[in-house]
Design a protein around this motif. Structure first.
Motif, PDB file in Angstrom:
ATOM      1  N   UNK A 125       4.586 -10.544  -5.668  1.00 54.48           N
ATOM      2  CA  UNK A 125       5.546 -10.701  -4.428  1.00 54.48           C
ATOM      3  C   UNK A 125       5.141  -9.491  -3.480  1.00 54.48           C
ATOM      4  N   UNK A 126       5.007  -8.174  -4.141  1.00 48.74           N
ATOM      5  CA  UNK A 126       4.934  -7.050  -2.894  1.00 48.74           C
ATOM      6  C   UNK A 126       3.611  -7.419  -2.068  1.00 48.74           C
ATOM      7  N   UNK A 131       3.884  -7.582   1.871  1.00 46.25           N
ATOM      8  CA  UNK A 131       2.808  -7.217   2.705  1.00 46.25           C
ATOM      9  C   UNK A 131       2.010  -8.368   3.555  1.00 46.25           C
ATOM     10  N   UNK A 132       1.307  -9.309   2.995  1.00 47.44           N
ATOM     11  CA  UNK A 132       0.687 -10.115   3.543  1.00 47.44           C
ATOM     12  C   UNK A 132       1.521 -11.177   4.440  1.00 47.44           C
ATOM     13  N   UNK A 133       2.547 -11.814   3.793  1.00 50.32           N
ATOM     14  CA  UNK A 133       3.609 -12.885   4.189  1.00 50.32           C
ATOM     15  C   UNK A 133       4.048 -12.311   5.518  1.00 50.32           C
ATOM     16  N   UNK A 134       4.752 -11.028   5.317  1.00 47.33           N
ATOM     17  CA  UNK A 134       5.336 -10.510   6.418  1.00 47.33           C
ATOM     18  C   UNK A 134       4.613 -10.152   7.614  1.00 47.33           C
ATOM     19  N   UNK A 182      -2.639  -8.354  18.691  1.00 47.61           N
ATOM     20  CA  UNK A 182      -3.564  -7.901  19.495  1.00 47.61           C
ATOM     21  C   UNK A 182      -4.355  -6.448  18.715  1.00 47.61           C
ATOM     22  N   UNK A 183      -3.452  -5.724  18.122  1.00 45.60           N
ATOM     23  CA  UNK A 183      -3.777  -4.396  17.549  1.00 45.60           C
ATOM     24  C   UNK A 183      -3.498  -4.603  15.978  1.00 45.60           C
ATOM     25  N   UNK A 184      -4.849  -4.849  15.238  1.00 45.37           N
ATOM     26  CA  UNK A 184      -4.524  -5.068  13.892  1.00 45.37           C
ATOM     27  C   UNK A 184      -4.161  -3.894  12.977  1.00 45.37           C
ATOM     28  N   UNK A 185      -4.708  -2.937  13.381  1.00 48.55           N
ATOM     29  CA  UNK A 185      -4.095  -1.595  12.591  1.00 48.55           C
ATOM     30  C   UNK A 185      -2.739  -1.135  12.807  1.00 48.55           C
ATOM     31  N   UNK A 210       2.949  -1.348  10.478  1.00 52.75           N
ATOM     32  CA  UNK A 210       4.177  -1.743  10.313  1.00 52.75           C
ATOM     33  C   UNK A 210       4.715  -2.341   9.369  1.00 52.75           C
ATOM     34  N   UNK A 211       3.621  -3.369   8.892  1.00 50.37           N
ATOM     35  CA  UNK A 211       4.221  -3.904   7.692  1.00 50.37           C
ATOM     36  C   UNK A 211       4.202  -3.250   6.406  1.00 50.37           C
TER      37      UNK A 211
END
Length: 373
Positions: free
Chosen positions: A87-88, A93-96, A225-228, A233-234
């Motif tokens: 879930x983490x 992480x990935x889902x959000x 636009x900004x991947x990093x 943020x996530x």
């Protein structure tokens, strides 16, 4: 300050604990780890039906919009149950990350299935030369007609086994160590010129090595636009979830060891009656209380500018302290402590991964110190 849970949070905690009690024991956990992807597909479907997969997503997208306290409550309970469903990594992480950065059209194709657990994403960001917080992205993305052509290697895709798609970071400009010029792309599983190799992490979970050999994705599969910046943020809530899970595991290992010390006799007396053993156990109880205090500091900082620093501070302490606690609990159990016959060994392996993924405690401590200055 009142740290009591609200009525909704108590219900959420009870729901998670009921899932653990109904579906987890030592033997079932071992069976789940040996399955495809390193967890139970049936459990994943059930977590979707219970709403625990959708819970961390924003309310406007169909989730419950859990705040920091809600996420910590769920993951501490999951940690106590030694739950193996990712879930983490796959949700917080990935889902959000997908929900926060995907264009509306792409959300329409994927989001509902992600909320129900029908589909699952994994983040493919870490590369071989990216160590302890170092920004290093060699994977490249170049415009190709109406799409993007991706080339590179992502060897450390946690919870990537059996994923339906990957969020891949790739450089569209600049040098590998540069802070700018990194974008995110959705790469569905089965995309031509993408090969995967599953491998097992120390805790038994299944990660994936991703090879992109000129894989082409549509232009609309670029995320934000900004991947990093999107990853950062996530990452705060994901780091909080990992720390809360580690705290739950620490509590479980301590409780199991207390039970063992009360029943295991040596020289005609219970091991727990020896003063030296008691001192060591009290020291680890104090470590758990320190960990909880730091986690609570992060929770009360939610919504403020101090939240990121508090999360990194708690992670820096818990990552090291949890592994040391695991070592102590293994010592009390003797040779059996390192085997798969007891929860102690499995819990400690999970703590090892949580303490070092996606970076070690030193990187979290450096980030914490930098945010204070």
């Amino acid at each position: 300050m009142n740290f009591d849970l609200s009525e909704d949070e108590e219900m959420l905690k009870a729901l998670t604990e009921r899932f653990v009690s109904d579906h987890y024991d030592h033997d079932s956990r071992r069976a789940f780890l040996s399955g495809p992807g390193g967890f139970s597909g049936a459990n994943w479907q059930l977590l979707g039906e219970l709403g625990l997969i959708a819970a961390p997503f924003p309310e406007e997208l169909g989730g419950l919009g859990l705040d920091a306290t809600g996420i910590a409550t769920v993951f501490e309970a999951l940690g106590r149950g030694l739950v193996v469903e990712p879930l983490a990594e796959a949700v917080v992480m990935a889902g959000r990350l997908f929900a926060m950065s995907a264009p509306e059209a792409l959300q329409g194709e994927w989001l509902e299935a992600l909320l129900t657990g029908e589909k699952r994403l994994a983040l493919a960001h870490a590369e071989a030369r990216a160590r302890d917080g170092l920004v290093w992205v060699e994977t490249s993305a170049v415009a190709d007609g109406d799409g993007w052509r991706l080339t590179g290697t992502k060897p450390y895709c946690a919870a990537g086994g059996g994923a339906d798609g990957y969020i891949v970071s790739a450089r569209i400009s600049g040098e590998p160590g540069g802070a700018d010029g990194v974008a995110l792309f959705l790469v569905p599983a089965g995309t031509p010129a993408v090969s995967t190799r599953d491998w097992t992490m120390a805790d038994g979970s299944v990660a994936t090595s991703l090879e992109l050999e000129g894989a082409v994705v549509p232009a609309g599969y670029r995320l934000g636009e900004d991947g990093l910046a999107a990853i950062a943020a996530a990452s705060d809530l994901a780091a909080l979830a990992r720390s809360a899970e580690a705290l739950g595991i620490m509590e479980r290992l301590l409780a199991d060891t207390i039970d063992y010390l009360r029943t295991r006799d040596q020289f005609g007396a219970a091991l727990g009656s020896f003063q030296a053993v008691q001192h060591r156990m009290v020291a680890q109880y104090a470590v758990i209380e320190q960990s909880r205090a730091l986690l609570n500091l992060a929770l009360v900082s939610w919504g403020s500018d101090d939240f990121t620093a508090a999360v990194n501070g708690s992670r820096a302490f818990i990552a090291d302290a949890s592994v040391e606690l695991g070592h102590e609990m293994i010592q009390f159990h003797g040779g059996m402590g390192v085997t798969d016959e007891l929860a102690i060994g499995g819990g400690h392996k999970r703590l090892l991964v949580l303490s070092r993924w996606p970076e070690g405690p030193v990187a979290a401590l450096d980030r914490y110190a930098g945010l204070l200055n």
